[in-house]
Enzyme design. Structure first.
Site, mmCIF file in Angstrom:
data_model
loop_
_atom_site.group_PDB
_atom_site.id
_atom_site.type_symbol
_atom_site.label_atom_id
_atom_site.label_comp_id
_atom_site.label_asym_id
_atom_site.label_seq_id
_atom_site.Cartn_x
_atom_site.Cartn_y
_atom_site.Cartn_z
ATOM 1 C CE LYS A 181 24.445 28.863 27.448
ATOM 2 N NZ LYS A 181 23.459 29.972 27.505
ATOM 3 C CB SER A 234 22.263 35.233 16.576
ATOM 4 O OG SER A 234 23.428 35.172 17.369
ATOM 5 C CB THR A 235 24.089 34.666 11.556
ATOM 6 O OG1 THR A 235 22.979 33.940 11.001
ATOM 7 C CG2 THR A 235 25.243 34.597 10.575
ATOM 8 N N GLY A 238 26.950 32.094 15.899
ATOM 9 C CA GLY A 238 27.322 30.903 15.136
ATOM 10 C C GLY A 238 28.702 31.043 14.504
ATOM 11 C CD GLU A 255 19.925 23.597 11.781
ATOM 12 O OE1 GLU A 255 19.369 24.427 11.035
ATOM 13 O OE2 GLU A 255 20.213 22.449 11.411
ATOM 14 C CB CYS A 289 14.928 30.459 12.871
ATOM 15 S SG CYS A 289 14.311 28.792 13.041
ATOM 16 C CD GLU A 388 16.933 36.010 12.439
ATOM 17 O OE1 GLU A 388 17.966 36.119 13.122
ATOM 18 O OE2 GLU A 388 16.371 34.932 12.228
HETATM 19 P P1 NAD Z 1 22.075 33.912 20.508
HETATM 20 O O1 NAD Z 1 23.051 33.534 19.462
HETATM 21 O O2 NAD Z 1 22.233 35.205 21.175
HETATM 22 O O3 NAD Z 1 22.073 32.823 21.673
HETATM 23 C C1 NAD Z 1 21.828 31.458 21.426
HETATM 24 C C2 NAD Z 1 22.509 30.647 22.517
HETATM 25 O O4 NAD Z 1 23.902 30.795 22.400
HETATM 26 C C3 NAD Z 1 22.149 31.059 23.939
HETATM 27 O O5 NAD Z 1 22.087 29.888 24.733
HETATM 28 C C4 NAD Z 1 23.336 31.906 24.340
HETATM 29 O O6 NAD Z 1 23.532 31.978 25.739
HETATM 30 C C5 NAD Z 1 24.468 31.168 23.659
HETATM 31 N N1 NAD Z 1 25.656 31.954 23.376
HETATM 32 C C6 NAD Z 1 25.768 33.290 23.185
HETATM 33 N N2 NAD Z 1 27.056 33.623 22.938
HETATM 34 C C7 NAD Z 1 27.768 32.470 22.962
HETATM 35 C C8 NAD Z 1 29.150 32.166 22.747
HETATM 36 N N3 NAD Z 1 30.047 33.099 22.465
HETATM 37 N N4 NAD Z 1 29.533 30.863 22.830
HETATM 38 C C9 NAD Z 1 28.637 29.893 23.096
HETATM 39 N N5 NAD Z 1 27.328 30.134 23.314
HETATM 40 C C10 NAD Z 1 26.886 31.416 23.243
HETATM 41 O O7 NAD Z 1 20.644 33.770 19.825
HETATM 42 P P2 NAD Z 1 19.223 34.027 20.493
HETATM 43 O O8 NAD Z 1 18.986 35.479 20.479
HETATM 44 O O9 NAD Z 1 19.087 33.296 21.778
HETATM 45 O O10 NAD Z 1 18.274 33.291 19.449
HETATM 46 C C11 NAD Z 1 17.739 33.919 18.369
HETATM 47 C C12 NAD Z 1 18.490 33.550 17.109
HETATM 48 O O11 NAD Z 1 18.437 32.143 16.897
HETATM 49 C C13 NAD Z 1 17.871 34.148 15.867
HETATM 50 O O12 NAD Z 1 18.879 34.664 15.044
HETATM 51 C C14 NAD Z 1 17.201 32.965 15.196
HETATM 52 O O13 NAD Z 1 17.033 33.067 13.820
HETATM 53 C C15 NAD Z 1 18.102 31.853 15.549
HETATM 54 N N6 NAD Z 1 17.402 30.573 15.461
HETATM 55 C C16 NAD Z 1 17.760 29.706 14.468
HETATM 56 C C17 NAD Z 1 17.085 28.498 14.326
HETATM 57 C C18 NAD Z 1 17.480 27.533 13.268
HETATM 58 O O14 NAD Z 1 17.192 26.357 13.449
HETATM 59 N N7 NAD Z 1 18.113 27.942 12.195
HETATM 60 C C19 NAD Z 1 16.061 28.177 15.194
HETATM 61 C C20 NAD Z 1 15.716 29.087 16.195
HETATM 62 C C21 NAD Z 1 16.415 30.279 16.323
#
Ligand code: NAD
Length: 487
Positions: A181, A234-235, A238, A255, A289, A388
């Site tokens: 997804k 995002s945390t 996560g 991650e 990230c 962040e």
């Molecule tokens: P996000 O958490 O909003 O979304 C990430 C993914 O999760 C998307 O596909 C989203 O549709 C999905 N999602 C959202 N809510 C969900 C839920 N309740 N259940 C299942 N899936 C869900 O994050 P974002 O804004 O897309 O990405 C940016 C974040 O990602 C930043 O915090 C960044 O630091 C982090 N990031 C971490 C790493 C790493 O490897 N540590 C790498 C890249 C980005």
């Protein structure tokens, strides 16, 4: 706009098939603010179709019986099919989320292809069984490493193909089957991955794709037949996913976000440091990230460090990501820019000083652009130092002695990455030993395919890359066998 970018299908069971969902999610080009296309908002029927296909492929399809070498061959075919789409992939992701084209080519073609080939190599060497002499009885234990099963993979938009591949490649190498997804912002490019899987003749159900918002991701995570979840994002998300996986008692890799410190020592070669920094600070508009966003600089050289970062910021060329002269594109969405702007207000409100940037550029007048920004006179208690931002904003904090520098670096909820900049690399290694972060760089920071990568504290659980990244998709079985009379 090309109407083929309006997708009304999912990829499941080895074919593109119509979505059962009536909802759609638009994909907006952040440079032009125009709609680039749309994807289905997959509901439970689509998710069920995809997971069901993955389940059949795992339990009764050829993938479950394939040897590691046969899996490696299929992965190499997928790598070649992806490589053939490299230019299209790079361009499409640049249009979806604003990453400059060259960076996109590196991260959405070269990176994923290398990752696939690396894990294909590990699959070729993979030994599923090992024998140990038993300790408690006269006999031996056959230790088996078996694939965990169906993996639900959820990726973010910032490096969409690479962050899908850090899950897909080790999962395939281990013998798992998968459902992806992707993030809604970059969901169109995920169809090119599905096309590559189709062309590579992966057995039906080994790779499946559903699209949509967080709600679709959550349907996938909650699905009772998903045996493992791999998530980058995002945390906040996560934590929610971890809670669901805790309830289901399935393993999860997370991650998550970061607020990485760059500790500058007083013997630093500033020019050498600045030469390494463009990508680590303002690359991908700061939407990385592991971006080094907290500079911890010695009082004796504070003004020099701030001046150097100011030059770095003002040398960025903002513009269309498809223009080769551009070094920094727009932010991914209007919402992301509003988030960055709110942090800039919090920074100035808390008493930090904007050295450069801090606003939208006057040109080109459209697109979600924001100027590279440097904050000086900040301390580590300010939101711009603790949270962040995920945008092109650096915060520079003063320290008096090295112990204080390490303490500031460690005074963070996050622990994804960090770096030290010094004329004495051995001493840099000593600093690395004292910083609480899952990854760390001495006078550079370059994640390596062959080594585990991931965060401490609120930056995640588990590791991607390296053999550890494949181990995350295996479970162990111990078979206790008595000594045969002939043994
Ligand atoms: P996000 O958490 O909003 O979304 C990430 C993914 O999760 C998307 O596909 C989203 O549709 C999905 N999602 C959202 N809510 C969900 C839920 N309740 N259940 C299942 N899936 C869900 O994050 P974002 O804004 O897309 O990405 C940016 C974040 O990602 C930043 O915090 C960044 O630091 C982090 N990031 C971490 C790493 C790493 O490897 N540590 C790498 C890249 C980005």
């Amino acid at each position: 706009m090309d109407t083929t970018l309006d997708r009304r299908d999912i990829y499941a069971d080895g074919r593109f098939q119509p979505t059962t969902s009536t909802g759609t999610v638009p994909v907006v080009n952040p440079t032009t603010e125009e709609v680039l296309g749309s994807v289905p908002a997959s509901g439970d029927q689509d998710v069920d179709t995809a997971v069901g296909a993955a389940r059949r492929a795992f339990y009764s399809g050829p993938w479950g019986r394939a040897t590691p070498v046969e899996r490696a061959d299929a992965m190499d075919r997928l790598a070649a099919a992806l490589e053939r789409r490299g230019d299209d992939l790079a361009r499409l992701v640049s249009q979806e989320m604003g990453m400059p084209l060259e960076l996109s080519r590196f991260n959405n073609m070269f990176g994923p292809v290398s990752t696939l080939r690396y894990y294909a190599g590990l699959a070729r060497e993979f030994q599923a069984e090992e024998t140990r002499t038993a300790v408690n009885y006269p006999g031996r234990t056959v230790l088996r490493r078996e694939p965990v099963g169906v993996v639900g993979m959820i990726a973010p938009w910032n490096y969409p193909l690479q962050l899908a591949m850090t899950k897909l490649a080790p999962a395939l190498a281990a013998g798992c089957t998968t459902v992806l997804k992707p993030a809604p912002e970059t969901a169109l490019s995920a169809y090119l991955l599905a096309e590559a899987a189709d062309e590579a003749d992966l057995p039906a159900g080994v790779f499946n794709l559903v699209t949509g918002l967080g709600a679709t991701g959550e349907l996938l995570v909650r699905h009772p037949q998903v045996d493992k979840v791999a998530f980058t994002g995002s945390t906040t998300t996560g934590r929610r996913i971890a809670a669901i996986c805790g309830d289901k008692l399935v393993p999860v890799n997370l991650e998550l976000g970061g607020k990485s410190a760059a500790i500058v020592l007083d013997d630093v070669d500033l020019d050498a440091m600045l030469a390494q920094l463009p990508f680590l600070t303002f690359g991908n508009s700061g939407q990385t990230c592991f971006a080094m966003t907290r500079f911890i600089a010695p009082r004796s050289r504070y003004d020099e460090v701030v001046g150097g970062l100011e030059r770095l910021a003002t040398s960025q060329v903002l513009g269309d990501p498809l223009d080769p002269a551009t070094t920094m594109g727009p932010l991914v969405t209007e919402r992301q820019r509003a988030r960055v702007e709110s942090y800039v207000r919090l920074g100035t409100g808390a008493g930090a000083r904007v050295v450069t940037g801090g606003r939208r550029p006057p040109e080109p007048g459209r697109g979600y652009f924001f100027e590279p920004t440097v904050f000086a006179d900040a301390d580590n208690s300010m939101p711009i130092a603790r949270e962040e931002i995920f945008g092109p904003v650096l915060t520079v904090i003063r320290y008096d002695d090295e112990a204080e520098a390490v303490a500031i670096a460690n005074d963070s909820d996050y622990g994804l990455a960090g770096s030290v900049w010094t004329g004495d690399p051995e001493h840099g290694l000593d600093i690395a030993r004292r910083v609480e972060a899952g990854t760390f760089g001495v006078n550079q920071y370059i994640p390596d395919l062959g080594s585990p990568w991931g965060g401490y504290k609120a930056s995640g659980m588990g590791r991607e890359y390296g053999p550890e990244g494949m181990a995350a998709y295996l479970k162990t079985k111990a078979v206790f066998t008595p000594l045969a009379t002939s043994d």
